[in-house]
Design a protein around this motif. Structure first.
Motif, PDB file in Angstrom:
ATOM      1  N   GLN A 122     -16.703  48.077 -47.365  1.00  0.00           N
ATOM      2  CA  GLN A 122     -17.786  47.483 -48.144  1.00  0.00           C
ATOM      3  C   GLN A 122     -18.671  48.613 -48.639  1.00  0.00           C
ATOM      4  O   GLN A 122     -18.924  49.575 -47.897  1.00  0.00           O
ATOM      5  N   CYS A 191     -10.115  41.789 -50.781  1.00  0.00           N
ATOM      6  CA  CYS A 191     -10.807  41.419 -49.543  1.00  0.00           C
ATOM      7  C   CYS A 191     -10.005  41.699 -48.273  1.00  0.00           C
ATOM      8  O   CYS A 191     -10.485  41.402 -47.182  1.00  0.00           O
ATOM      9  N   ASN A 192      -8.790  42.220 -48.397  1.00  0.00           N
ATOM     10  CA  ASN A 192      -8.009  42.690 -47.251  1.00  0.00           C
ATOM     11  C   ASN A 192      -7.230  41.595 -46.525  1.00  0.00           C
ATOM     12  O   ASN A 192      -6.437  41.884 -45.633  1.00  0.00           O
ATOM     13  N   SER A 193      -7.408  40.333 -46.867  1.00  0.00           N
ATOM     14  CA  SER A 193      -6.699  39.252 -46.171  1.00  0.00           C
ATOM     15  C   SER A 193      -5.214  39.275 -46.518  1.00  0.00           C
ATOM     16  O   SER A 193      -4.840  39.637 -47.638  1.00  0.00           O
ATOM     17  N   CYS A 221      -4.501  34.885 -52.179  1.00  0.00           N
ATOM     18  CA  CYS A 221      -5.332  35.233 -51.024  1.00  0.00           C
ATOM     19  C   CYS A 221      -6.075  33.975 -50.569  1.00  0.00           C
ATOM     20  O   CYS A 221      -6.786  33.358 -51.370  1.00  0.00           O
ATOM     21  N   THR A 223      -8.608  33.812 -48.721  1.00  0.00           N
ATOM     22  CA  THR A 223     -10.037  34.058 -48.543  1.00  0.00           C
ATOM     23  C   THR A 223     -10.798  34.058 -49.869  1.00  0.00           C
ATOM     24  O   THR A 223     -11.764  33.323 -50.046  1.00  0.00           O
ATOM     25  N   CYS A 224     -10.344  34.882 -50.816  1.00  0.00           N
ATOM     26  CA  CYS A 224     -11.062  34.986 -52.100  1.00  0.00           C
ATOM     27  C   CYS A 224     -10.357  34.242 -53.242  1.00  0.00           C
ATOM     28  O   CYS A 224     -10.859  34.227 -54.367  1.00  0.00           O
TER      29      CYS A 224
END
Length: 247
Positions: A122, A191-193, A221, A223-224
């Motif tokens: 971040q 976001c890495n998910s 994804c 998450t996002c």
């Protein structure tokens, strides 16, 4: 009366020393009996990049208390020495490496995610937050800030020598021996998910018109909600990954 010891830093640890001190004994004055770890970091070398210490020819750990006239040799991670197998000062790396990056390494975070590595980033992380997350989640810290690596709670870390993305990525892959651990295109770059296959019908409203006509295989994804497909960029990324494997 001030006491003195002598330090010699091997290999890549010289990257942290001024030119006049590289590859030669470094005198260190002290009072009391400081831990050798504190002396090493006072000279400029962060503890996560150290993997072996000899004092007067005998292996010691970071807690060793410095004595007058000690001759200290400090070895970097990756050094091939038989005694290091039993006396390494670093904890073994996690079997599945996970990373956390400082605020200067946003592009590198995307590249590591592209290769499938769990990578936190971040642009508003403080050094304290990075150190805490690294400790709690057993993550490797990657940074351009030597001072960050001196946080006591950080077990594993690496200071990026280069400021150029591809060179940084090559450094990380080589230092942590990651070429055999790629799981490319398995994580969201934003976001890495982990991403997962989804039916085309569920993402139609998110697709450009040409993509809607030309492609049928999609990943998303959870998450996002970002959607991925194997467009022209996919071939370029594959070529990039193959080049990394050959380096």
């Amino acid at each position: 009366m001030e006491k003195a010891a002598s330090f010699y830093f091997h290999g890549s640890l010289n990257d942290f020393l001024p030119t006049c001190s590289k590859n030669k004994p470094v005198p260190y004055g002290f009072s009391g009996a400081p831990a050798v770890k504190d002396a090493i970091e006072a000279i400029g070398v962060p503890h996560p990049e150290v993997n072996g210490i000899l004092v007067n020819g005998e292996p010691v750990d970071f807690s060793y208390r410095l004595q007058p006239a000690d001759r200290v040799e400090v070895y970097p991670a990756g050094t091939v020495k038989q005694w290091l197998e039993h006396d390494a000062v670093q904890a073994p790396l996690p079997v599945t490496p996970a990373f956390i990056l400082d605020v200067h390494l946003g592009k590198l975070s995307k590249s590591l995610r592209l290769l499938g590595f769990d990578t936190l980033y971040q642009n508003d992380y403080t050094d304290g937050a990075i150190a805490q997350l690294a400790s709690e989640q057993h993550r490797i810290v990657l940074t351009r800030d030597v001072g960050l690596l001196k946080y006591k709670s950080i077990k594993w870390g690496y200071w990026l020598r280069s400021q150029h993305l591809e060179e940084q990525l090559t450094e990380v892959l080589s230092y942590f021996r990651l070429a055999s651990k790629f799981n490319a295109f398995s994580r969201c770059l934003i976001c890495n998910s982990p991403i997962a296959p989804v039916p085309k019908a569920t993402v139609l409203t998110q697709l450009p018109p040409k993509t809607m006509l030309c492609f049928d295989e999609f990943y998303q994804c959870p998450t996002c909600q970002r959607v991925y497909w194997k467009g022209s960029h996919y071939e370029r990324m594959q070529e990039f990954i193959e080049r990394l494997k050959q380096d």
